[in-house]
Write a protein that holds these residues in place. Sequence first.
Motif, PDB file in Angstrom:
ATOM      1  N   PHE A 160       0.670  -1.003  -0.099  1.00  0.00           N
ATOM      2  CA  PHE A 160      -0.214  -0.259  -0.086  1.00  0.00           C
ATOM      3  C   PHE A 160       0.750   1.086   0.169  1.00  0.00           C
ATOM      4  N   SER A 161       0.469   2.400  -0.459  1.00  0.00           N
ATOM      5  CA  SER A 161       1.608   3.202  -0.839  1.00  0.00           C
ATOM      6  C   SER A 161       0.398   4.772  -0.803  1.00  0.00           C
ATOM      7  N   LEU A 162       0.847   5.614  -0.110  1.00  0.00           N
ATOM      8  CA  LEU A 162       0.331   6.963   0.203  1.00  0.00           C
ATOM      9  C   LEU A 162      -0.256   7.933  -0.919  1.00  0.00           C
ATOM     10  N   ILE A 163       1.236   7.385  -2.067  1.00  0.00           N
ATOM     11  CA  ILE A 163       1.065   8.086  -3.342  1.00  0.00           C
ATOM     12  C   ILE A 163      -0.089   7.046  -4.979  1.00  0.00           C
ATOM     13  N   PRO A 164      -0.774   7.701  -5.104  1.00  0.00           N
ATOM     14  CA  PRO A 164      -1.751   7.215  -6.147  1.00  0.00           C
ATOM     15  C   PRO A 164      -0.692   6.700  -7.051  1.00  0.00           C
ATOM     16  N   TYR A 165      -1.030   5.642  -7.857  1.00  0.00           N
ATOM     17  CA  TYR A 165      -0.261   5.060  -8.983  1.00  0.00           C
ATOM     18  C   TYR A 165      -1.105   5.341 -10.367  1.00  0.00           C
ATOM     19  N   ALA A 166      -0.959   5.554 -11.620  1.00  0.00           N
ATOM     20  CA  ALA A 166      -1.542   5.140 -12.686  1.00  0.00           C
ATOM     21  C   ALA A 166      -1.149   4.157 -13.359  1.00  0.00           C
ATOM     22  N   TYR A 167      -1.672   3.181 -13.846  1.00  0.00           N
ATOM     23  CA  TYR A 167      -1.324   1.987 -14.843  1.00  0.00           C
ATOM     24  C   TYR A 167      -1.689   1.245 -15.540  1.00  0.00           C
ATOM     25  N   PRO A 168      -1.291   2.607 -17.150  1.00  0.00           N
ATOM     26  CA  PRO A 168      -1.949   2.318 -18.222  1.00  0.00           C
ATOM     27  C   PRO A 168      -2.490   0.984 -19.034  1.00  0.00           C
ATOM     28  N   ILE A 169      -3.718   1.288 -20.376  1.00  0.00           N
ATOM     29  CA  ILE A 169      -4.151   0.419 -20.037  1.00  0.00           C
ATOM     30  C   ILE A 169      -3.875  -0.456 -21.214  1.00  0.00           C
ATOM     31  N   GLY A 170      -3.503  -1.091 -21.879  1.00  0.00           N
ATOM     32  CA  GLY A 170      -2.559  -1.696 -22.973  1.00  0.00           C
ATOM     33  C   GLY A 170      -2.599  -3.742 -22.884  1.00  0.00           C
TER      34      GLY A 170
END
Length: 380
Positions: free
Chosen positions: A90-100
């Motif tokens: 778990f991370s307080l900083i959000p992550y974005a994962y590209p959809i591919g």
Amino acid sequence: MSETLPIPTEQTAPEAPKVTRLGHGEESYSRLVWRRFRRSISGMVGLVLVALLVIVAVFADFFAPLDPKEAGLAFAPPDHVSFFAPDGSFSLIPYAYPIGETGEFDPVTFQPITGPDLNNPIRLGFFAEGKPYRLFGLIPTGLRFFGSLEGKPVHFLGTDKFGRDILSRGIVGSRISLAIALVVVTITTMVGTLVGITSGYLGGRTDTWLQRFVELVLAFPQLPLYLALASLIPATTSSNVFLAFVVIVLAALGWAQLSREVRGKTLALARVDYVRAAMAVGASDRRIILRHILPNVLSHVIVAVTLAIPTVVLLESFLGFLGFAVKPPLISWGLMLQDTSNFSVIGSYPWILSPVVFVLVTVFAFNALGDGLRDAVDPY
């Protein structure tokens, strides 16, 4: 020998009774309305949403995570946002994962299966640096309210057929959509209030002729007339001229209903005792209208304005969907909805319906605000 009466001094003189004022009597009309308006949950929610919409529209370039005109991959799906790091923690900083594409195929349709690319995470955060722009067209900066901390493009609502970010276009498009609604409602309110008060107060032939003209305007079928007038504009007309034409036509066809309502209020107020008393002492018509009639009509006008804005927003969205409201390079919610005209596109790329959410939130916010104002204003 006669007795002398004592002369009362300051110490023996009776004190005058003190008059205390009640706090309720000191409240002004606006404070009374606000005190009642605060009790309306829907009205307060609408007020907060309207304030947020105005702030976002004014600082649209700052709140847009990407350049709304920058093209990329067409019909790219929304990126997956998660608070879990690539290792699963778990991370307080959000992550974005590209959809591919995952490299696998559907066993039934044999279409490539898409999913989040866990090998290329993008860190997200507030006040991220992005593509440079000019705030209000004057201040050069690249600061964005929320976006990628690594400078990579992140599409929270996907992209359209030209690969442009839908969220950024929706935020920037709020300027045009709300500006059209505010300008149209301002013009219709001023004209409708003036004609309604003049017609109801003067009466006689003036009232008769003005009401016949109002009935003529109300008799026009607005949508066919607007489409007919829009078709007369040459295709080479600039976007600003076409936008001015939209505002003029909508305002010219929208003031009549408000004038009829204001006239009815004025006819009732003209028979009130304090208005007749002002006439009897020789007050001028201008003073009677501005000091006695207009303040009492203003409460109804304010409510009518808050309920008319979502109507214009819906009308602009509908006309923009048909291609008769705003032209590129300007951006509006109605223009963005043109991509949804094909059912096969909606089925394959449902995220292009995201501009509908902006319209729904705006309509709900102003309707809730109008309902709360109506309940707060009517009892007084």
